[in-house]
Design a protein around this motif. Sequence first.
Motif, short mmCIF file in Angstrom:
data_model
loop_
_atom_site.label_atom_id
_atom_site.label_comp_id
_atom_site.label_asym_id
_atom_site.label_seq_id
_atom_site.Cartn_x
_atom_site.Cartn_y
_atom_site.Cartn_z
N ALA A 457 48.59 39.73 61.39
CA ALA A 457 50.05 39.59 61.28
C ALA A 457 50.67 40.94 60.90
N GLN A 458 49.98 41.70 60.05
CA GLN A 458 50.54 43.01 59.68
C GLN A 458 50.68 43.88 60.92
N VAL A 459 49.72 43.77 61.84
CA VAL A 459 49.76 44.59 63.06
C VAL A 459 50.94 44.18 63.93
N THR A 460 51.15 42.88 64.11
CA THR A 460 52.22 42.46 65.02
C THR A 460 53.59 42.67 64.37
N VAL A 461 53.68 42.50 63.06
CA VAL A 461 54.96 42.78 62.37
C VAL A 461 55.31 44.26 62.53
N ASP A 462 54.33 45.13 62.34
CA ASP A 462 54.60 46.57 62.49
C ASP A 462 55.04 46.86 63.93
N TRP A 463 54.39 46.19 64.89
CA TRP A 463 54.70 46.43 66.30
C TRP A 463 56.15 46.02 66.61
N VAL A 464 56.55 44.86 66.13
CA VAL A 464 57.92 44.37 66.39
C VAL A 464 58.93 45.30 65.70
N THR A 465 58.61 45.71 64.48
CA THR A 465 59.53 46.59 63.74
C THR A 465 59.69 47.92 64.48
N ASP A 466 58.58 48.47 64.95
CA ASP A 466 58.65 49.74 65.68
C ASP A 466 59.48 49.59 66.95
#
Length: 549
Positions: A457-466
């Motif tokens: 989830a940390q990976v996908t949250v970072d991806w969406v934020t970027d």
Amino acid sequence: MSYAQPGTAGNSSIPTYDALIVGAGVSGLYQVLRLREAGFSVLCLEAGSGVGGTWYWNRYPGARFDSESYTYAYTFSEELLRDWNWSEHFAAQPETLAYLNHVADRFDLRPHIRFDTRVAAATFDETDHRWEVLTESGACFRARFLIMASGILSATQLPDIPGVDSFRGQCFHTSRWPHAPEGLGGDKSVYQGKRVGVIGSGATAVQLIPHVAEGAAHLHVFQRTANWCAPLHNAPIPAEEQAALKVRYPEILALCDRTAGAFMHEFDQRSMFEVSDAEREAKFEALYQNGRGFALWLGNFRDVMTDIRANRLLSEFVAKKIRARVKDPAVAEKLIPTTHGFGQRRVPMETNYYETYNRANVTLVDVREQPIECITPKGIRTAAQEYELDLIIFATGFDAGTGAITRIDIRGSDGRLIRDKWSRELKTFMGLQTAGFPNLFMHIGPHAAFCNIPRCAQVTVDWVTDLACHMRDRGLTRAEPTAAAEDEWTRHAEEEADKTLLTKANSWLMGDNIPGKPRALLLYAGPAPLFRRKCREVAESGYQALELR
Ligand code: NAP
């Protein structure tokens, strides 16, 4: 409307944000934090009265992690990692909920969360590239981005058994367990001294049953399909070990970074057939006796999940263990799965599960032999007899992966409902987006990593934020995967799934527990490092897989 400050858009008086997030669980909380830090206005809509998602709802006795506590925690803050002490290797639900409450307070996330708010509908407005979201209580919000952090296992599934309403006792689904009058857990008094029926024998039931057995006058377990379970081997973490674990954090997290499931268990790179029978049995024995958590499954020989002959060897080993632990041979045979091999379904982790069937106050009812016909005012009637009960607990699982999304009326750019799009075939782009639904994102969505949830989830949250930052910086207002990119990912996800034995068994992982649901592995079976690499590549290419406007 500018980014950062909520306001209203155009002539509308509807409160308008940069992003609406659905769900204040593990991924939703981190998404609130990241978007807020990046300067976006954000509102999180949460159906519960508190934060925690899965760990807010699932308060049944015995609910606990089955991945190691210290690998489940957030890793975005070194201070948070350093300050939080997990009391056990596999923390129980109240402790995890306390942790998520601590995170919400420490990072001041609550002002951005509206509790007791269940989303009913969301419609994409093609004129200004925003989502309009309606809640069940009639409140309306608009936002550029709609982010579903609504959980992979949150849409409860109740079986269609006639007569439920006629039952004179108490009944509820495990994820609606009554709250304890005080504290963060569930109310354990509900089953004390009662005649209890549990329907189901999945991971939830396996955690719950030993606890209910201790307090109930009598417990009947209504089992349709036996599941292969593995010993959890939970233990407290004394102060010395706590300190040592913290020193080892970088090493532990590096291990999670390289394993297929982002757990701290790594497949043995040898095949079962490269070693002697004695060596293979010794490894099985060591993993069964001492391997914590998923070790027996994900720390076994590499072909356990890909070669049916290897899988059979492990299944036979575990069957012997069940026979040794359950005194009544007829009951033991019923507890040994015959429909699938070890690990072809999500493996429940157990503590004293098999020994529970040696108790005089526990009866296993095989509902393949005697199907449940109905629920009566007094209890459960099967083809063989009526069981009189005071409490019925439905441990009957969830409409996994897609359910939390398709139960909302989400209409995309052409007015099409997402549930209609997925009614015949599941298609996504990396489990993050789906074509026809611009600016809609999903965390741990269908087709996303089969993975230790917070790690992925940390990976996908970072991806969406970027991506949100990328769009803001360029004045872009609409992001949607191209049909080609979606087709390619869906094909790839299906190919990865087919390499495993997961697709060859019936389970919620394949959508089999929901009548009419198209069959597809609801998670991404490729290794987590590959998933992360692909996320990175999409971003580094300037999001070529997406149509950005
Ligand atoms: P589940 O694995 O889907 O199990 C549901 C159970 O209900 C199955 O035994 C199913 O039988 C039975 N069932 C459903 N309808 C029935 C009916 N009409 N009659 C009789 N039996 C019926 O759900 P779950 O146990 O809640 O677990 C779901 C997932 O949640 C797990 O696999 C895991 O990923 C997650 N979970 C995680 C943790 C943790 O991390 N600590 C703990 C618990 C759960 P059939 O198999 O025959 O359909």
